[in-house]
Write an enzyme that holds these catalytic residues in place. Structure first.
Site, PDB file in Angstrom:
ATOM      1  N   GLU A 193       0.843  -1.183   0.000  1.00 16.17           N
ATOM      2  CA  GLU A 193       0.000   0.000   0.000  1.00 16.17           C
ATOM      3  C   GLU A 193       0.877   1.231   0.000  1.00 16.17           C
ATOM      4  O   GLU A 193       1.826   1.280   0.783  1.00 16.17           O
ATOM      5  CB  GLU A 193      -0.923   0.031   1.224  1.00 16.17           C
ATOM      6  CG  GLU A 193      -1.858   1.239   1.176  1.00 16.17           C
ATOM      7  CD  GLU A 193      -2.832   1.327   2.350  1.00 16.17           C
ATOM      8  OE1 GLU A 193      -2.705   0.541   3.302  1.00 16.17           O
ATOM      9  OE2 GLU A 193      -3.711   2.178   2.291  1.00 16.17           O
ATOM     10  N   GLY A 223       2.960   2.074  11.023  1.00 14.55           N
ATOM     11  CA  GLY A 223       2.569   1.245  12.159  1.00 14.55           C
ATOM     12  C   GLY A 223       2.327  -0.198  11.802  1.00 14.55           C
ATOM     13  O   GLY A 223       2.958  -1.106  12.338  1.00 14.55           O
ATOM     14  N   ALA A 224       1.401  -0.419  10.882  1.00 18.58           N
ATOM     15  CA  ALA A 224       1.047  -1.786  10.523  1.00 18.58           C
ATOM     16  C   ALA A 224       0.228  -1.779   9.249  1.00 18.58           C
ATOM     17  O   ALA A 224      -0.214  -0.729   8.795  1.00 18.58           O
ATOM     18  CB  ALA A 224       0.247  -2.437  11.647  1.00 18.58           C
ATOM     19  N   MET A 225       0.035  -2.979   8.689  1.00 20.63           N
ATOM     20  CA  MET A 225      -0.610  -3.084   7.385  1.00 20.63           C
ATOM     21  C   MET A 225      -1.583  -4.257   7.361  1.00 20.63           C
ATOM     22  O   MET A 225      -1.226  -5.368   7.739  1.00 20.63           O
ATOM     23  CB  MET A 225       0.487  -3.228   6.316  1.00 20.63           C
ATOM     24  CG  MET A 225      -0.035  -3.318   4.906  1.00 20.63           C
ATOM     25  SD  MET A 225      -0.939  -1.821   4.455  1.00 20.63           S
ATOM     26  CE  MET A 225      -2.200  -2.526   3.439  1.00 20.63           C
ATOM     27  N   ASN A 278      -2.945  -6.352   5.230  1.00 21.30           N
ATOM     28  CA  ASN A 278      -3.009  -7.364   4.171  1.00 21.30           C
ATOM     29  C   ASN A 278      -3.937  -8.513   4.559  1.00 21.30           C
ATOM     30  O   ASN A 278      -3.876  -9.015   5.678  1.00 21.30           O
ATOM     31  CB  ASN A 278      -1.618  -7.929   3.915  1.00 21.30           C
ATOM     32  CG  ASN A 278      -0.563  -6.855   3.878  1.00 21.30           C
ATOM     33  OD1 ASN A 278      -0.605  -5.971   3.049  1.00 21.30           O
ATOM     34  ND2 ASN A 278       0.372  -6.915   4.819  1.00 21.30           N
ATOM     35  N   HIS A 302      -7.227  -1.970  15.000  1.00 18.91           N
ATOM     36  CA  HIS A 302      -7.338  -1.219  13.751  1.00 18.91           C
ATOM     37  C   HIS A 302      -7.137  -2.125  12.530  1.00 18.91           C
ATOM     38  O   HIS A 302      -7.976  -2.169  11.628  1.00 18.91           O
ATOM     39  CB  HIS A 302      -6.317  -0.084  13.759  1.00 18.91           C
ATOM     40  CG  HIS A 302      -6.317   0.776  12.535  1.00 18.91           C
ATOM     41  ND1 HIS A 302      -6.999   1.964  12.465  1.00 18.91           N
ATOM     42  CD2 HIS A 302      -5.719   0.606  11.331  1.00 18.91           C
ATOM     43  CE1 HIS A 302      -6.826   2.485  11.262  1.00 18.91           C
ATOM     44  NE2 HIS A 302      -6.044   1.692  10.547  1.00 18.91           N
ATOM     45  N   GLU A 303      -6.037  -2.851  12.514  1.00 22.95           N
ATOM     46  CA  GLU A 303      -5.746  -3.690  11.334  1.00 22.95           C
ATOM     47  C   GLU A 303      -6.774  -4.808  11.210  1.00 22.95           C
ATOM     48  O   GLU A 303      -7.218  -5.131  10.108  1.00 22.95           O
ATOM     49  CB  GLU A 303      -4.332  -4.269  11.405  1.00 22.95           C
ATOM     50  CG  GLU A 303      -3.214  -3.241  11.599  1.00 22.95           C
ATOM     51  CD  GLU A 303      -3.270  -2.069  10.637  1.00 22.95           C
ATOM     52  OE1 GLU A 303      -3.716  -2.241   9.492  1.00 22.95           O
ATOM     53  OE2 GLU A 303      -2.880  -0.955  11.048  1.00 22.95           O
ATOM     54  N   HIS A 358      -9.950  -3.557   9.684  1.00 23.10           N
ATOM     55  CA  HIS A 358      -9.842  -3.332   8.237  1.00 23.10           C
ATOM     56  C   HIS A 358     -10.336  -4.538   7.431  1.00 23.10           C
ATOM     57  O   HIS A 358     -10.662  -4.405   6.261  1.00 23.10           O
ATOM     58  CB  HIS A 358      -8.375  -3.084   7.845  1.00 23.10           C
ATOM     59  CG  HIS A 358      -7.967  -1.643   7.805  1.00 23.10           C
ATOM     60  ND1 HIS A 358      -8.723  -0.656   7.224  1.00 23.10           N
ATOM     61  CD2 HIS A 358      -6.830  -1.031   8.248  1.00 23.10           C
ATOM     62  CE1 HIS A 358      -8.076   0.498   7.318  1.00 23.10           C
ATOM     63  NE2 HIS A 358      -6.937   0.311   7.947  1.00 23.10           N
ATOM     64  N   GLU A 383      -9.717   4.532   6.146  1.00 19.83           N
ATOM     65  CA  GLU A 383      -8.901   4.917   7.302  1.00 19.83           C
ATOM     66  C   GLU A 383      -9.681   5.691   8.360  1.00 19.83           C
ATOM     67  O   GLU A 383      -9.587   5.394   9.548  1.00 19.83           O
ATOM     68  CB  GLU A 383      -7.652   5.682   6.857  1.00 19.83           C
ATOM     69  CG  GLU A 383      -6.662   4.853   6.025  1.00 19.83           C
ATOM     70  CD  GLU A 383      -6.216   3.552   6.689  1.00 19.83           C
ATOM     71  OE1 GLU A 383      -6.433   3.389   7.901  1.00 19.83           O
ATOM     72  OE2 GLU A 383      -5.661   2.677   5.982  1.00 19.83           O
TER      73      GLU A 383
HETATM   74  N1  TRP Z   1      -3.106   0.883   5.731  1.00 21.70           N
HETATM   75  C1  TRP Z   1      -2.191   1.035   6.832  1.00 21.70           C
HETATM   76  C2  TRP Z   1      -3.055   1.334   8.043  1.00 21.70           C
HETATM   77  O1  TRP Z   1      -3.564   0.473   8.656  1.00 21.70           O
HETATM   78  C3  TRP Z   1      -1.228   2.128   6.664  1.00 21.70           C
HETATM   79  C4  TRP Z   1      -0.168   2.084   5.608  1.00 21.70           C
HETATM   80  C5  TRP Z   1      -0.144   2.742   4.443  1.00 21.70           C
HETATM   81  C6  TRP Z   1       1.115   1.555   5.744  1.00 21.70           C
HETATM   82  N2  TRP Z   1       1.062   2.655   3.831  1.00 21.70           N
HETATM   83  C7  TRP Z   1       1.848   1.933   4.612  1.00 21.70           C
HETATM   84  C8  TRP Z   1       1.720   0.790   6.711  1.00 21.70           C
HETATM   85  C9  TRP Z   1       3.197   1.596   4.468  1.00 21.70           C
HETATM   86  C10 TRP Z   1       3.036   0.441   6.557  1.00 21.70           C
HETATM   87  C11 TRP Z   1       3.776   0.844   5.452  1.00 21.70           C
HETATM   88  O2  TRP Z   1      -3.351   2.420   8.384  1.00 21.70           O
HETATM   89 ZN    ZN Z   2      -5.601   1.784   8.574  1.00 21.53          ZN
END
Ligand code: TRP
Ligand code: ZN
Length: 859
Positions: free
Chosen positions: A126, A266-268, A270, A302-303, A306, A325
């Site tokens: 992302e 912070g986190a992602m 996927n 949060h993750e 999503h 978001e």
């Molecule tokens: N979508 C992630 C979130 O939960 C945020 C995100 C966007 C991100 N780009 C990223 C996380 C690059 C890590 C690295 O808000």
């Molecule tokens: Zn998010």
């Protein structure tokens, strides 16, 4: 990443669906840290009915081969470009495309695409990282069903993960290991993930409300497996909460989290395979602060949330980022409110919004929560899109009521499941649940800047009524809708009335009877708990604010009224050039000792606002003067309440290192007491801090004591710093707070920064280290905005280095120059020169170029 061709600007009005889609992809990875081969087999399909050329995104890829329907394509039929590949004449409206390329993960320091972190390979896609892995239609409105086959040396990659379900795992005849993953849910490329390496697997499980068993796994690097239990607990709480609150049940049989040391944010989220910055997963009582524990709970929530708001229903385009978001932040805030204390959580969120989002919205980076244009999407993962976005959702929930809001969300998730949509679809679902339109709500998505509302009052002697008119005068067009929670009191602080008004448009009038026979004006507290994300100008007298700060039954409103009292004192003192009378302020503060408040709440009430908070509130940038006054007030408070703080400290001294509300409250309160005691002019309490650091059972106790010793410049400071290092030199996450503490407060911390960045444990390629050293320094106004301009020079130099290493982090650091144009004296001129210097870099990245360009325009 070249400066020769200017980067294109993406405009919202230019959005159109893509000509082609790839509903299915079969991905193959042959892993090697230095040379990974990637092959994609796409089902390509015309989207609409007029065919045309097919463009696949691709950046920094080494092209190998292209086949259409299995046959190698002649080079004259396509063009390899800097940003992708163009195929002039696709064969038919439906066909098979196979493309192969090579990449080098070990040289990828941008931490986007496929990269190496420690001994693992992992991905971050992302918003637009997928195109750094393989040629693809890399946009969120292209949803694909993924089948992923990964092969590699089993000694390097005993664990190989991707989204969805594991199909098989086997050893090939050449000794390589091969695994295959399949994700049943279609998703855009940005939600794809791959992780491979020598990882330790920890395991737990969750039973869903319909009785399905979900396997939960957290993967960590060796040695960290004892630090995952809080993350597992948080995950199970989040899964349960989403079921209880919205009826949302997890949709796969496996949910995985991987803790990664080198991570840009912070986190992602996927699908089925969340990647986390290690600092938001790993925690134990010895090494993590209470703040860290709470962040882990919030970010895991949060993750996980999503999975529905973002993944099952995803985005049509990046302009609508806030759709996932803002909504998911709102959901995680609600979750934390339910798991901890709603008033305290709301206070924290409002403080964060005021300290970070309000200035962004007033500064050169200001943009609506749905931006009109972007050059580099990475620059728009902002506090505006996230936190103001969440405030707008909160507004909707306040207008509808939470039960109707839940119905609206279910309608949205059912109706748009498996699609990429915009905020319009979200709002229309909310309106359907509401049964009528929500006037002006869409304007919140298009209007930038914090709305400024003014309260004017008039008295009508005939009816003995006061009329309050509330006016949004900050912008003529784009009228908004506001929720105004208010309460009114008499001069003794007795509550006379309270309610909630919906203000549609620029003006609202509220009439209130004065109960007091003398016709005294009622004291009204408007927008309690920041019921709309606005700046309110009232003409409340100091005495009236004091009544609210002592009597508001709403704890959030009471807290912010007390803050206002402090800001008023600051303002008067700055104006007169000397510390004004503190008697009343001390009385109000002192009244708190007699109340039976929650401990964490009381510690917030007692905490004197930081320099950044004061500066933002008063729009004053004379930091040295403000700091002198601030310390003067703190010393006065310390002297006046020495006894009370000593009692508070003793009462809360013995804590149990567990994460319960009571123990967290005790730790916070005792730290707050210690902070004041350390400002007692006699210095006689420094021994307490030294002892607290040595004997700490919890990191919140240990690091606070050290921080305070550093901040007050105690003679014990150096000892504290070395003791801490000796204890924690093997724990990278704890060292982050150690680095931060040494530059985050105090004047001119140049030397400290320059010594620390040569420290063997500092790595400029690791974003956590960059955040703890450079970002902490740049958020310390007494160092960054130092009169000499040296703070600017230092940070500008580091931005230049980071421009090549990690453009996203470089741009993030550059954003901290946003307030430079407002500074006094020579500072704006110096900042501008530094920024222009950056702008002239021969290899200026798209990320950094966009940010620096905007800031320069504000001078
Ligand atoms: N979508 C992630 C979130 O939960 C945020 C995100 C966007 C991100 N780009 C990223 C996380 C690059 C890590 C690295 O808000
Ligand atoms: Zn998010």
């Amino acid at each position: 990443m070249t400066s020769s061709s200017p980067s294109p600007v993406h405009k919202i009005e230019e959005y159109s669906p893509n000509l082609w889609l790839t509903p299915k992809v079969d991905l193959r990875f042959d892993l090697d840290p230095h040379l990974t081969v990637v092959r994609a087999d796409y089902d390509v399909q015309l989207n609409g009915n007029s065919p045309g050329p097919l463009f696949l995104h691709g950046e920094n890829l080494e092209f190998l081969s292209l086949r259409l329907n299995g046959a190698i394509v002649d080079p004259s039929e396509f063009e390899i470009q800097e940003l992708g590949i163009l195929i002039y004449h696709p064969p038919s409206s439906k066909f098979q495309l196979t493309i192969e390329n090579r990449i080098c993960p070990s040289k990828n320091s941008s931490l986007e695409g496929l990269y190496q972190s420690g001994s693992m390979l992992c991905t971050q896609n992302e918003p637009e990282g997928f195109r750094k892995i393989v040629y693809a239609i890399d946009r969120p409105d292209n949803m694909m069903q993924f089948v992923v086959t990964i092969s590699g040396d089993p000694s390097l990659f005993p664990v190989m993960l991707s989204n969805g379900n594991l199909v098989y795992e086997k050893i090939l005849s050449d000794g390589k290991k091969e695994v295959k993953w399949e994700d049943p849910f279609p998703k855009p490329s940005y939600l794809f993930a791959l992780v491979a390496g020598e990882l330790v697997e920890t395991i737990d499980s969750f039973q869903t409300k319909s009785g399905r068993n979900v396997t939960l796994k957290i993967f960590v690097e060796k040695g960290n497996e004892k630090k995952v239990s809080f993350a597992f607990e948080s995950l199970k709480k989040a899964m349960k909460w989403d079921e209880d609150t919205f009826g949302l049940e997890y949709d796969l049989d496996l949910f995985m989290i991987v803790a990664v040391e080198d991570f840009n944010m912070g986190a992602m989220e996927n699908k089925g395979l969340n990647l986390f910055n290690a600092k938001l997963v790993l925690a134990d009582k010895k090494s993590a602060t209470d703040e860290t524990f709470e962040s882990i709970l919030a970010v895991i929530g949060h993750e996980y949330f999503h999975n529905w708001t973002g993944n099952r229903v995803t985005l049509r385009n990046w302009f609508n980022l806030t759709l996932k978001e803002g909504l998911t932040v709102f959901r995680d805030q609600w979750f934390t409110e339910d798991m901890t204390d709603p008033a305290v959580k709301r206070i924290k969120d409002i403080l964060f919004l005021k300290e970070h989002q309000f200035p962004e919205d007033q500064g050169p980076m200001s943009h609506p929560i749905v931006p009109k244009s972007y050059t580099e999407m990475n620059n728009f993962y902002t506090v505006t899109v996230y936190e103001k976005g969440a405030e707008v959702i909160r507004l909707v929930s306040e207008i509808l009521g939470r039960e109707t809001f839940k119905k609206g969300l279910m309608d949205y998730l059912t109706r748009y499941d498996g699609q990429g949509v915009t905020f319009e679809e979200f709002i229309s679902s909310m309106e359907a649940a509401f049964g009528k339109p929500i006037p002006n709500i869409r304007n919140w998505y298009h209007r930038s800047g914090t709305p400024k509302l003014q309260v004017k009052e008039t008295y009508d002697p005939k009816s003995n009524e006061w009329e309050f008119s509330i006016k949004d005068s900050s912008q003529k067009d784009l009228p908004l809708i506001f929720v105004n929670s208010y309460a009114c009191f008499d001069s003794n602080g007795t509550l006379l009335a309270e309610g909630k008004r919906i203000q549609e448009g620029h003006e609202d009038q509220i009439r209130m009877r004065a109960i007091d026979p003398s016709g005294n004006k009622p004291i009204v507290s408007f927008f309690r708990g920041l019921s709309s994300p606005i700046l309110l100008e009232t003409k409340l007298a100091k005495e009236e604010i004091r009544v609210l700060a002592e009597n508001e039954p709403d704890g959030v409103s009471r807290f912010f009224n007390f803050q206002n009292l402090i800001f008023l004192w600051m303002e008067e003192s700055i104006r007169s050039g000397k510390s004004e009378d503190l008697t009343r302020l001390l009385e109000t503060l002192g009244s708190g000792f007699k109340k039976d408040w929650d401990k964490t709440y009381f510690s917030f009430y007692l905490t004197f606002p930081s320099l950044n908070q004061i500066s933002e509130q008063l729009q004053c940038f004379d930091f040295l003067k403000m700091e002198t006054l601030r310390k003067e007030a703190i010393r006065n408070i310390a002297t006046k309440f020495t006894k009370e703080f000593q009692i508070l400290y003793e009462e809360n001294r013995k804590t149990i290192p567990i994460q319960t509300k009571e123990e967290i409250g005790k730790r916070r309160l005792k730290n707050t007491a210690l902070y004041y005691l350390l400002h007692d002019p006699s210095h006689r309490f420094e021994g307490l801090a030294v002892a607290q650091q040595r004997e700490a059972k919890h990191m919140s106790e240990e690091i606070s004591a050290l921080r305070y010793l550093i901040e007050i410049g105690s003679k014990e400071k150096e000892n504290g710093i070395s003791l801490f290092y000796d204890r924690w030199k093997e724990d990278a996450l704890v060292l982050d707070v150690w680095f931060a503490a040494q530059v985050g407060t105090g004047e001119n911390r140049f030397e400290e920064l320059e010594i620390l960045e040569t420290h063997p444990k500092f790595f400029i390629k690791n974003p956590n280290k960059v955040r703890s050293l450079y970002f902490s320094f740049a958020r310390n106004p007494l160092s960054f905005h130092s009169k000499s301009g040296k703070g600017y020079q230092i940070i500008a130099e580091r931005i230049k280095q980071l421009n090549v290493i990690n453009p996203q982090i470089a741009a993030g650091l550059a954003k901290l120059f946003s307030s430079a144009s407002k500074q006094n004296g020579d500072l704006p001129r110096i900042a501008k020169r530094e920024l222009e210097d950056i702008q002239n870099l021969p290899n200026l990245s798209k990320d950094l170029g966009e940010v620096v360009g905007k800031i320069i325009n504000s001078f």
